[in-house]
Design a protein around this motif. Sequence first.
Motif, PDB file in Angstrom:
ATOM      1  N   LEU A 299     -23.400   0.856  34.447  1.00  0.00           N
ATOM      2  CA  LEU A 299     -22.804   0.395  33.207  1.00  0.00           C
ATOM      3  C   LEU A 299     -23.686  -0.684  32.607  1.00  0.00           C
ATOM      4  CD1 LEU A 299     -18.999   0.128  34.085  1.00  0.00           C
ATOM      5  CD2 LEU A 299     -20.205   1.992  32.963  1.00  0.00           C
ATOM      6  N   PRO A 300     -23.846  -0.715  31.284  1.00  0.00           N
ATOM      7  CA  PRO A 300     -24.692  -1.733  30.667  1.00  0.00           C
ATOM      8  C   PRO A 300     -24.062  -3.104  30.750  1.00  0.00           C
ATOM      9  CG  PRO A 300     -23.543  -0.462  28.984  1.00  0.00           C
ATOM     10  CD  PRO A 300     -23.252   0.211  30.285  1.00  0.00           C
ATOM     11  N   ALA A 301     -24.895  -4.138  30.827  1.00  0.00           N
ATOM     12  CA  ALA A 301     -24.395  -5.505  30.769  1.00  0.00           C
ATOM     13  C   ALA A 301     -24.056  -5.822  29.328  1.00  0.00           C
ATOM     14  CB  ALA A 301     -25.451  -6.483  31.294  1.00  0.00           C
ATOM     15  N   PRO A 302     -23.029  -6.648  29.072  1.00  0.00           N
ATOM     16  CA  PRO A 302     -22.695  -6.986  27.688  1.00  0.00           C
ATOM     17  C   PRO A 302     -23.784  -7.816  27.044  1.00  0.00           C
ATOM     18  CG  PRO A 302     -21.415  -8.311  29.217  1.00  0.00           C
ATOM     19  CD  PRO A 302     -22.143  -7.290  30.051  1.00  0.00           C
TER      20      PRO A 302
ATOM     21  N   THR B 225     -20.010  -7.543  33.385  1.00  0.00           N
ATOM     22  CA  THR B 225     -20.859  -8.708  33.610  1.00  0.00           C
ATOM     23  C   THR B 225     -21.173  -8.801  35.096  1.00  0.00           C
ATOM     24  OG1 THR B 225     -19.001 -10.215  34.009  1.00  0.00           O
ATOM     25  CG2 THR B 225     -19.708  -9.919  31.710  1.00  0.00           C
TER      26      THR B 225
ATOM     27  N   THR C 242     -18.729  -2.059  29.681  1.00  0.00           N
ATOM     28  CA  THR C 242     -19.735  -2.956  30.229  1.00  0.00           C
ATOM     29  C   THR C 242     -19.138  -3.720  31.397  1.00  0.00           C
ATOM     30  OG1 THR C 242     -19.093  -4.756  28.748  1.00  0.00           O
ATOM     31  CG2 THR C 242     -20.860  -3.293  27.987  1.00  0.00           C
TER      32      THR C 242
ATOM     33  N   ARG D 168     -13.739  -3.771  23.904  1.00  0.00           N
ATOM     34  CA  ARG D 168     -15.177  -3.645  23.711  1.00  0.00           C
ATOM     35  C   ARG D 168     -15.515  -2.193  23.414  1.00  0.00           C
ATOM     36  NH1 ARG D 168     -17.370  -7.084  28.937  1.00  0.00           N
ATOM     37  NH2 ARG D 168     -16.476  -9.097  28.350  1.00  0.00           N
TER      38      ARG D 168
END
Length: 201
Positions: free
Chosen positions: A195-198, A128, A126, A122
């Motif tokens: 961290l950003p979510a996917p 989840t 990210t 990725r």
Amino acid sequence: MTILSPIRKVFQGTATRQQMFSLFDRHAQRPSRWEDGASALYAGEWFEVTEAAHDYMFEILPPLWIHGSMFAIREFLTGSLTSVFFALGIDGVDRRFHGYCDLSDRGSTEAMRLAILERECRPVRTMTRDECLEHIWSSTTEAYRGYADDRWPQPVRGQRTVVLCGEPRRAFHKLLSDLTDDEISAKLPVQLRHLPAPLVA
């Protein structure tokens, strides 16, 4: 107990040798430990290991088999489930991984390899919600995690629990699956909290 079987990352970052051995049996406290093989509980779990840990596991016993850049451990965890170690080149970097594969399924090792590559390629780091929960479970010491017993309502008995700190200075158990976003953030290491979510298509 909730049965898990999809291929899933259960620890963020690279596990040390000590962490690796702990992650090998992260469900050791399950109430049914001596009653079931738990193949579905472990099958599909994977995490990254150091090159030294990977090489140690290769040398400790003759592998069951070697296929290209992966090898299987001779000793089975349960039934046809065993540890498979992968050496993969990702974005020009050689990395090592451990996964639990059910060798009765001929495609399980290749499915695991492809899942690891897809997850680790990725473009943006990210996590989840499920990965956050699995990391919390993996990194929480046994004294602060467990399973819902007969004090809990019947429908949730056997599900995983973690200890949270309430106010004032009161610790309580909560189902892992019921943690709120704020509780997840508080339980994660600082470097993983934002961290950003996917993106979901």
